[in-house]
Design a protein around this motif. Structure first.
Motif, PDB file in Angstrom:
ATOM      1  N   THR A 234       8.300 -15.823  -2.161  1.00 31.33           N
ATOM      2  CA  THR A 234       8.577 -15.427  -0.775  1.00 31.33           C
ATOM      3  C   THR A 234       8.585 -13.909  -0.652  1.00 31.33           C
ATOM      4  O   THR A 234       7.997 -13.337   0.283  1.00 31.33           O
ATOM      5  CB  THR A 234       9.920 -16.003  -0.309  1.00 31.33           C
ATOM      6  OG1 THR A 234       9.851 -17.436  -0.332  1.00 31.33           O
ATOM      7  CG2 THR A 234      10.259 -15.549   1.107  1.00 31.33           C
ATOM      8  N   LEU A 235       9.255 -13.244  -1.595  1.00 34.29           N
ATOM      9  CA  LEU A 235       9.266 -11.779  -1.594  1.00 34.29           C
ATOM     10  C   LEU A 235       7.852 -11.225  -1.727  1.00 34.29           C
ATOM     11  O   LEU A 235       7.459 -10.306  -0.985  1.00 34.29           O
ATOM     12  CB  LEU A 235      10.136 -11.268  -2.739  1.00 34.29           C
ATOM     13  CG  LEU A 235      10.084  -9.759  -3.002  1.00 34.29           C
ATOM     14  CD1 LEU A 235      10.570  -8.975  -1.795  1.00 34.29           C
ATOM     15  CD2 LEU A 235      10.896  -9.398  -4.249  1.00 34.29           C
ATOM     16  N   LEU A 236       7.065 -11.784  -2.631  1.00 33.22           N
ATOM     17  CA  LEU A 236       5.707 -11.269  -2.840  1.00 33.22           C
ATOM     18  C   LEU A 236       4.831 -11.505  -1.610  1.00 33.22           C
ATOM     19  O   LEU A 236       3.993 -10.660  -1.268  1.00 33.22           O
ATOM     20  CB  LEU A 236       5.085 -11.909  -4.077  1.00 33.22           C
ATOM     21  CG  LEU A 236       5.797 -11.606  -5.400  1.00 33.22           C
ATOM     22  CD1 LEU A 236       5.028 -12.229  -6.569  1.00 33.22           C
ATOM     23  CD2 LEU A 236       5.963 -10.109  -5.609  1.00 33.22           C
ATOM     24  N   ARG A 237       5.014 -12.623  -0.940  1.00 35.81           N
ATOM     25  CA  ARG A 237       4.238 -12.864   0.292  1.00 35.81           C
ATOM     26  C   ARG A 237       4.615 -11.847   1.361  1.00 35.81           C
ATOM     27  O   ARG A 237       3.756 -11.368   2.114  1.00 35.81           O
ATOM     28  CB  ARG A 237       4.465 -14.288   0.785  1.00 35.81           C
ATOM     29  CG  ARG A 237       3.783 -15.355  -0.074  1.00 35.81           C
ATOM     30  CD  ARG A 237       3.776 -16.702   0.627  1.00 35.81           C
ATOM     31  NE  ARG A 237       3.185 -17.738  -0.221  1.00 35.81           N
ATOM     32  CZ  ARG A 237       3.869 -18.594  -0.959  1.00 35.81           C
ATOM     33  NH1 ARG A 237       5.195 -18.543  -0.941  1.00 35.81           N
ATOM     34  NH2 ARG A 237       3.263 -19.497  -1.696  1.00 35.81           N
ATOM     35  N   GLN A 238       5.903 -11.533   1.462  1.00 34.91           N
ATOM     36  CA  GLN A 238       6.324 -10.530   2.436  1.00 34.91           C
ATOM     37  C   GLN A 238       5.740  -9.169   2.092  1.00 34.91           C
ATOM     38  O   GLN A 238       5.321  -8.410   2.981  1.00 34.91           O
ATOM     39  CB  GLN A 238       7.854 -10.474   2.490  1.00 34.91           C
ATOM     40  CG  GLN A 238       8.484 -11.719   3.098  1.00 34.91           C
ATOM     41  CD  GLN A 238      10.005 -11.711   3.080  1.00 34.91           C
ATOM     42  OE1 GLN A 238      10.631 -10.746   2.637  1.00 34.91           O
ATOM     43  NE2 GLN A 238      10.613 -12.792   3.554  1.00 34.91           N
ATOM     44  N   LEU A 239       5.671  -8.848   0.799  1.00 41.80           N
ATOM     45  CA  LEU A 239       5.056  -7.591   0.380  1.00 41.80           C
ATOM     46  C   LEU A 239       3.556  -7.588   0.669  1.00 41.80           C
ATOM     47  O   LEU A 239       2.986  -6.558   1.066  1.00 41.80           O
ATOM     48  CB  LEU A 239       5.318  -7.357  -1.110  1.00 41.80           C
ATOM     49  CG  LEU A 239       6.767  -7.041  -1.493  1.00 41.80           C
ATOM     50  CD1 LEU A 239       6.947  -7.063  -3.005  1.00 41.80           C
ATOM     51  CD2 LEU A 239       7.201  -5.698  -0.916  1.00 41.80           C
ATOM     52  N   GLN A 240       2.910  -8.739   0.470  1.00 48.00           N
ATOM     53  CA  GLN A 240       1.486  -8.837   0.795  1.00 48.00           C
ATOM     54  C   GLN A 240       1.256  -8.622   2.288  1.00 48.00           C
ATOM     55  O   GLN A 240       0.307  -7.933   2.691  1.00 48.00           O
ATOM     56  CB  GLN A 240       0.945 -10.195   0.372  1.00 48.00           C
ATOM     57  CG  GLN A 240       0.723 -10.344  -1.128  1.00 48.00           C
ATOM     58  CD  GLN A 240       0.230 -11.728  -1.499  1.00 48.00           C
ATOM     59  OE1 GLN A 240       0.583 -12.724  -0.867  1.00 48.00           O
ATOM     60  NE2 GLN A 240      -0.589 -11.810  -2.532  1.00 48.00           N
ATOM     61  N   GLN A 241       2.114  -9.213   3.104  1.00 44.83           N
ATOM     62  CA  GLN A 241       1.981  -9.039   4.553  1.00 44.83           C
ATOM     63  C   GLN A 241       2.150  -7.582   4.959  1.00 44.83           C
ATOM     64  O   GLN A 241       1.572  -7.131   5.951  1.00 44.83           O
ATOM     65  CB  GLN A 241       3.005  -9.925   5.268  1.00 44.83           C
ATOM     66  CG  GLN A 241       2.709 -11.409   5.153  1.00 44.83           C
ATOM     67  CD  GLN A 241       3.842 -12.282   5.674  1.00 44.83           C
ATOM     68  OE1 GLN A 241       4.865 -11.777   6.140  1.00 44.83           O
ATOM     69  NE2 GLN A 241       3.662 -13.596   5.590  1.00 44.83           N
ATOM     70  N   ALA A 242       2.942  -6.850   4.175  1.00 53.30           N
ATOM     71  CA  ALA A 242       3.123  -5.421   4.445  1.00 53.30           C
ATOM     72  C   ALA A 242       2.007  -4.581   3.818  1.00 53.30           C
ATOM     73  O   ALA A 242       2.033  -3.353   3.903  1.00 53.30           O
ATOM     74  CB  ALA A 242       4.477  -4.960   3.898  1.00 53.30           C
ATOM     75  N   GLU A 243       1.035  -5.249   3.167  1.00 54.73           N
ATOM     76  CA  GLU A 243      -0.123  -4.601   2.540  1.00 54.73           C
ATOM     77  C   GLU A 243       0.278  -3.719   1.350  1.00 54.73           C
ATOM     78  O   GLU A 243      -0.332  -2.673   1.102  1.00 54.73           O
ATOM     79  CB  GLU A 243      -0.918  -3.795   3.568  1.00 54.73           C
ATOM     80  CG  GLU A 243      -1.481  -4.658   4.695  1.00 54.73           C
ATOM     81  CD  GLU A 243      -2.325  -3.859   5.681  1.00 54.73           C
ATOM     82  OE1 GLU A 243      -2.515  -2.645   5.465  1.00 54.73           O
ATOM     83  OE2 GLU A 243      -2.794  -4.452   6.661  1.00 54.73           O
ATOM     84  N   ALA A 244       1.306  -4.171   0.627  1.00 55.01           N
ATOM     85  CA  ALA A 244       1.647  -3.493  -0.617  1.00 55.01           C
ATOM     86  C   ALA A 244       0.569  -3.794  -1.657  1.00 55.01           C
ATOM     87  O   ALA A 244      -0.200  -4.753  -1.531  1.00 55.01           O
ATOM     88  CB  ALA A 244       3.006  -3.964  -1.122  1.00 55.01           C
TER      89      ALA A 244
END
Length: 337
Positions: A234-244
């Motif tokens: 979940t954390l990684l998906r949120q980071l992906q959505q932020a284009e990290a």
């Protein structure tokens, strides 16, 4: 004139003074019980609408889940699986806690614990229904989640850019020089975001997050702690959505490379996980007179660097992440700046 001596061969031999051994009798009894359990399981699913019902029976039997079960035990296993499947078919689309669901359907919060016979039987049913996913993915796809506070994501120096209570909590922890556990509950209540392009190193083992905090590494590090929990993904998906920019490093062994493969498919770029890195680590061990463990299993495909598969299957030695901790963290710290 025909004469009958006993009701069957075993009885006849006994009457003639040559009873079979206790071991042979036990084996026959076990075979009869196992056959009864298999027949009972198939009979119990005869009315199921699913076309894969018979295949599920075979999978359950082949996995040894009927071991020591008689016909009644096998029938109960089918009934329990059917009850859960029916619940999923009629439940609202919102996710359910696995422990809460277990308690409500079977009277015990541990009734669906991973590794139990009932949970394994249900996993086989979900796999028949949803395809060849791993156990965690199967249960999540069915809307059944672990509790939302255990198996959190361990992070160091997460550079959040929001103002939610969780963002403030993360900043306070960083200011105090502390790594932080982020639960699934917290991440769902307060999704996080970072600036686009922020480099994040995902590692397999928590020790690297601890080491990053100890040396105040100027880079974000997240531990998957083996196969990533729902909180981690979940954390990684949120980071992906932020284009990290997500990178991954793990152990050089067959399970570790398999995790790296899954993380690569998830969208993480492998960090220091190619054949050259593997060879450098082996050389470092040789120069330090360190005896490396052997791995008897093949590592499988390494699409980010096909040479790694060939190198690992040739050497078959294990490089744990902690062995190359300094180089992994130091190089990522320089890269992120």
């Amino acid at each position: 004139m025909e004469r009958s001596i006993g009701s069957d061969l075993c009885d006849a031999l006994t009457r003639l003074g040559h009873p079979p051994s206790a071991e042979a009798t036990q084996r026959r009894s076990e075979r009869a019980r196992a056959q009864q359990a298999r027949e009972s399981l198939h009979s119990a699913v005869a009315g199921w609408d699913e076309p894969w019902a018979a295949a599920w029976c075979d999978a359950v039997s082949g996995a040894g889940l009927l071991r020591e079960f008689d016909g009644d035990g096998a029938a109960r296993l089918a009934t329990d699986a059917r009850r859960l499947l029916d619940h999923l078919d009629h439940a609202q689309r919102s996710a359910s806690s696995r422990t809460e669901l277990a308690a409500s359907l079977f009277g015990s919060a541990h009734a669906l614990d991973p590794g139990t016979r009932r949970a394994s039987a249900v996993t086989h049913a979900l796999r028949c229904r949803n395809g060849p996913l791993d156990e965690r993915e199967l249960w999540e796809a069915a809307g059944i989640l672990p509790d939302q506070v255990s198996a959190p994501a361990l992070v160091w120096s997460l550079p959040v850019n929001g103002t939610s209570p969780l963002d403030l909590h993360i900043r306070f922890a960083l200011h105090a020089g502390l790594p932080l556990h982020l639960s699934l509950f917290a991440l769902k209540q307060h999704p996080i975001a970072v600036d686009a392009g922020t480099p994040v190193l995902v590692v397999e083992n928590p020790r690297l997050v601890e080491a990053a905090a100890e040396r105040s590494l100027p880079a974000c590090v997240v531990s998957s702690n083996g196969n990533p929990s729902t909180a981690v993904t979940t954390l990684l998906r949120q980071l992906q959505q932020a284009e990290a920019s997500l990178w991954y490093h793990g152990d050089f062994d067959s399970p570790g490379i398999a995790i790296c493969r899954r993380m690569h498919e998830f969208g993480c770029s492998p960090w220091m996980m190619d054949a050259r890195d593997y060879a450098d680590a082996i050389k470092q061990a040789e120069e330090s007179d360190v005896q490396l463990m052997a791995d008897s299993k093949e590592c499988g495909p390494t699409p980010w660097d096909p040479k790694l598969q060939a190198a690992f299957d040739h050497h078959r030695v294990v490089i744990h992440e902690e062995f190359v901790l300094d180089s992994v963290l130091n190089q990522f710290g320089r890269f992120s700046n």
